[in-house]
Design a protein around this motif. Structure first.
Motif, PDB file in Angstrom:
ATOM      1  N   UNK A  15     -17.692  -0.612   2.929  1.00 40.01           N
ATOM      2  CA  UNK A  15     -16.525  -0.347   2.087  1.00 40.01           C
ATOM      3  C   UNK A  15     -15.812  -1.635   1.702  1.00 40.01           C
ATOM      4  N   UNK A  35      -3.302  -5.680   7.346  1.00 36.59           N
ATOM      5  CA  UNK A  35      -2.445  -4.496   7.373  1.00 36.59           C
ATOM      6  C   UNK A  35      -2.526  -3.884   8.767  1.00 36.59           C
ATOM      7  N   UNK A  44      -8.736   8.551  10.164  1.00 38.51           N
ATOM      8  CA  UNK A  44      -9.725   8.738  11.230  1.00 38.51           C
ATOM      9  C   UNK A  44      -9.460   7.753  12.361  1.00 38.51           C
ATOM     10  N   UNK A  45      -9.162   6.500  11.994  1.00 34.75           N
ATOM     11  CA  UNK A  45      -8.941   5.478  13.014  1.00 34.75           C
ATOM     12  C   UNK A  45      -7.622   5.670  13.756  1.00 34.75           C
ATOM     13  N   UNK A  46      -6.601   6.142  13.042  1.00 33.69           N
ATOM     14  CA  UNK A  46      -5.273   6.228  13.658  1.00 33.69           C
ATOM     15  C   UNK A  46      -5.038   7.539  14.394  1.00 33.69           C
ATOM     16  N   UNK A  79     -20.331   4.333  11.807  1.00 35.83           N
ATOM     17  CA  UNK A  79     -18.995   4.180  11.219  1.00 35.83           C
ATOM     18  C   UNK A  79     -18.671   2.708  10.956  1.00 35.83           C
ATOM     19  N   UNK A 105       0.842  -1.207   0.000  1.00 37.98           N
ATOM     20  CA  UNK A 105       0.000   0.000   0.000  1.00 37.98           C
ATOM     21  C   UNK A 105       0.867   1.242   0.000  1.00 37.98           C
ATOM     22  N   UNK A 108      -2.973  -0.834   9.559  1.00 42.18           N
ATOM     23  CA  UNK A 108      -4.069   0.121   9.656  1.00 42.18           C
ATOM     24  C   UNK A 108      -5.402  -0.590   9.906  1.00 42.18           C
ATOM     25  N   UNK A 139       0.480   7.106   7.107  1.00 41.77           N
ATOM     26  CA  UNK A 139      -0.134   5.778   7.142  1.00 41.77           C
ATOM     27  C   UNK A 139      -0.068   5.146   5.752  1.00 41.77           C
ATOM     28  N   UNK A 140      -0.460   3.890   5.679  1.00 40.87           N
ATOM     29  CA  UNK A 140      -0.540   3.202   4.393  1.00 40.87           C
ATOM     30  C   UNK A 140      -1.994   2.956   4.015  1.00 40.87           C
ATOM     31  N   UNK A 153      -1.523  17.613  17.419  1.00 42.95           N
ATOM     32  CA  UNK A 153      -2.962  17.763  17.546  1.00 42.95           C
ATOM     33  C   UNK A 153      -3.347  17.636  19.011  1.00 42.95           C
ATOM     34  N   UNK A 188      -5.803  -1.641  13.487  1.00 40.31           N
ATOM     35  CA  UNK A 188      -6.288  -0.555  14.351  1.00 40.31           C
ATOM     36  C   UNK A 188      -7.781  -0.338  14.135  1.00 40.31           C
ATOM     37  N   UNK A 189      -8.220  -0.426  12.879  1.00 37.32           N
ATOM     38  CA  UNK A 189      -9.637  -0.208  12.586  1.00 37.32           C
ATOM     39  C   UNK A 189     -10.498  -1.243  13.311  1.00 37.32           C
ATOM     40  N   UNK A 246      -9.898   7.055  -0.419  1.00 36.28           N
ATOM     41  CA  UNK A 246     -11.044   6.758   0.452  1.00 36.28           C
ATOM     42  C   UNK A 246     -10.600   6.027   1.710  1.00 36.28           C
ATOM     43  N   UNK A 247      -9.785   5.013   1.504  1.00 42.34           N
ATOM     44  CA  UNK A 247      -9.358   4.227   2.657  1.00 42.34           C
ATOM     45  C   UNK A 247      -8.317   4.982   3.477  1.00 42.34           C
ATOM     46  N   UNK A 258      -5.916   3.535  -1.447  1.00 44.29           N
ATOM     47  CA  UNK A 258      -6.455   4.681  -2.187  1.00 44.29           C
ATOM     48  C   UNK A 258      -6.925   5.758  -1.203  1.00 44.29           C
ATOM     49  N   UNK A 284     -10.432  -0.626  17.015  1.00 50.35           N
ATOM     50  CA  UNK A 284     -11.318   0.486  17.390  1.00 50.35           C
ATOM     51  C   UNK A 284     -12.763   0.046  17.463  1.00 50.35           C
ATOM     52  N   UNK A 287      -4.468  17.066  10.345  1.00 51.36           N
ATOM     53  CA  UNK A 287      -5.684  17.126  11.156  1.00 51.36           C
ATOM     54  C   UNK A 287      -5.911  18.556  11.621  1.00 51.36           C
ATOM     55  N   UNK A 290     -10.216   7.041   5.914  1.00 57.15           N
ATOM     56  CA  UNK A 290     -10.791   6.241   7.007  1.00 57.15           C
ATOM     57  C   UNK A 290      -9.702   5.753   7.958  1.00 57.15           C
ATOM     58  N   UNK A 291      -8.581   5.318   7.394  1.00 56.03           N
ATOM     59  CA  UNK A 291      -7.481   4.894   8.260  1.00 56.03           C
ATOM     60  C   UNK A 291      -6.974   6.056   9.101  1.00 56.03           C
ATOM     61  N   UNK A 316     -15.228  -3.550  -1.850  1.00 58.46           N
ATOM     62  CA  UNK A 316     -13.875  -3.800  -2.344  1.00 58.46           C
ATOM     63  C   UNK A 316     -13.624  -5.279  -2.614  1.00 58.46           C
TER      64      UNK A 316
END
Lengths: 148, 298
Positions: free
Chosen positions: B189, B82, A93-95, B182, A59, B84, A80-81, B27, B87-88, A86-87, A84, B91, A66, A90-91, B193
């Motif tokens: 999503x 992955x 937002x999560x991280x 969410x 990726x 990321x 982050x990785x 932040x 973490x998702x 869109x993701x 695309x 969460x 932010x 979202x990543x 995909x």
């Protein structure tokens, strides 16, 4: 750290170095391809680059900005990785907004960012030092001038 | 902060953080304010709120769904495809754990039991979770299929529960619905995909949906408790939620060029404490520490 960069403070790795971004050394308008910046981080392989071979389609790297409140500017929070945009959003937002940090996020492909080279900081940023005549406070106000 | 003092003063103005610490995170972190399980526990302890037996039973069902799902999802941490995504899913698991804490704290008010007591010392047949949430994680697509079903169900349910005649259930739902919204986005999503990705990802997505779809019906079962709760306005008729669930999941599946699997429904029974072989193992792992060292603190 001031977002404008303070020459007296050593470059924080997170603030000054964006992994995967192109770096433009001072004094050369056209970057020389055969001259990798020696002080820069290990270059991230561009997708499709032959040296990146064994991993199947890793990726891409994205940079995250932010904004913590209305009226403030977006601040670089990290990277982050993601496959695309869109993701990546979202990543991000999560991280990076798990502790109520933000009201808005930007994600930018790391390779779309061109940064200054930390190794040529002297030429790039130190020349304005000592030139106090570039500041308004250098000058004495002429008599009779109001509202200056 | 070794920078010029003007810069520190500037930071004070813009962020409101006293001191303008140059090493602070770029932040700003705040706890925010929203309903917390601790607030519910306080009100239960002081006697300000006390659920009816029916409301407590209902909160137990909702709490158990969230708790078992959180336990299942937590297993993905360090194992997702992955970092990321790790973490998702983590969460989402933590969101669910938060909902479980609120619902179980409230339910415990009827029987003078704490959330920990309900989570850690109940036995398998005392859990009221649906069979869907105890289904094994499988591969990533199987977990996404389970997330897809549960998040669309929970979203519709909580959206309606915001108007519940039980003020605490309504308040918990109002907080949870934003988080579940969410989760819905996350799973949809991935359904899109995987469904439209490679032949292999599509095959796995179809397989995941076929594995999970038999457990959908149980989520919308009507039993004497739900009928009484509908009559007293604490919850909404399952058929109303089902309609929206079918419409919205159908839309995502159509966009992903997938079909609702043609599979028979599983018998269910989770709301009566009749579980599949999976729950016992989940509870063994989840409860072992608390049972081994009762009342332990660290």
């Amino acid at each position: 750290m001031s977002p404008h960069g303070n020459p007296e403070v050593p470059a924080g790795a997170a603030a000054d170095v964006i992994r995967g971004a192109r770096q433009v050394p001072a004094g050369s308008r056209t970057p020389e391809p055969a001259d990798p910046a020696p002080t820069g981080p290990a270059p991230v392989q561009a997708p499709g680059s032959p040296a990146a071979a064994p991993e199947p389609a890793a990726w891409d790297l994205w940079e995250v900005f932010v904004r913590s409140n209305r009226g403030l500017s977006h601040v670089h929070a990290g990277s982050l990785h993601a496959p695309d945009a869109d993701m990546a959003l979202r990543n991000a937002r999560d991280l990076y907004t798990r502790r109520n940090e933000g009201v808005s996020i930007w994600v930018v492909p790391a390779e779309a960012i061109t940064t200054s080279d930390p190794g040529t900081k002297g030429a790039f940023f130190e020349s304005p030092q000592g030139k106090d005549y570039r500041h308004a406070t250098y000058y004495t106000k002429s008599e009779g001038v109001k509202h200056l | 902060m070794t920078g010029p003092s003007t810069s520190a003063a500037h930071e004070d103005v813009t962020t409101g953080v006293a001191g303008g610490d140059g090493n602070a995170s770029a932040t700003r972190i705040t706890p925010g304010n929203a309903l917390r399980p601790e607030d519910i526990a306080l009100e239960v302890r002081t006697g300000a709120i006390r659920p009816t037996d029916d409301a407590a039973e209902y909160a137990l069902r909702l709490g158990d769904d969230a708790l078992i799902l959180a336990q299942r999802l937590g297993h993905w941490i360090s194992r997702a495809p992955e970092l990321e995504e790790d973490v998702a899913l983590g969460n989402i698991a933590l969101d669910q754990l938060g909902h479980a804490r609120s619902f179980l704290t409230y339910a415990g008010g009827a029987w003078d039991k704490s959330e920990d007591n309900l989570a850690y010392v109940r036995r398998e047949h005392e859990f009221r979770s649906a069979h869907l949430v105890e289904q094994p994680n499988g591969d990533f697509a199987v977990t996404i299929a389970r997330q897809f079903l549960i998040s669309f169900y929970q979203y519709e349910l909580y959206r309606h529960l915001m108007g519940s005649t039980d003020a605490t259930v309504a308040a918990i739902a109002a907080k949870a619905v934003k988080e579940v919204d969410y989760h819905r986005d996350h799973s949809a999503q991935w359904v899109l995909r995987l469904g439209q990705g490679t032949d292999e990802s599509r095959r796995r997505m179809i397989h995941g949906l076929r594995l999970m779809w038999p457990y959908v019906n149980e989520l919308f079962d009507e039993d004497p408790l739900t009928l009484r709760l509908v009559a007293s306005g604490i919850t909404v008729a399952p058929a109303i939620i089902r309609e929206e669930f079918d419409r919205l999941t159908g839309q995502v599946l159509a966009d992903a060029d997938l079909e609702v699997p043609d599979v028979p429904a599983a018998p269910g029974g989770g709301r009566r404490g009749e579980h599949s072989e999976h729950l016992g193992y989940i509870l063994a792992e989840m409860q072992v520490l608390a049972r081994e060292h009762p009342g332990a603190n660290w």
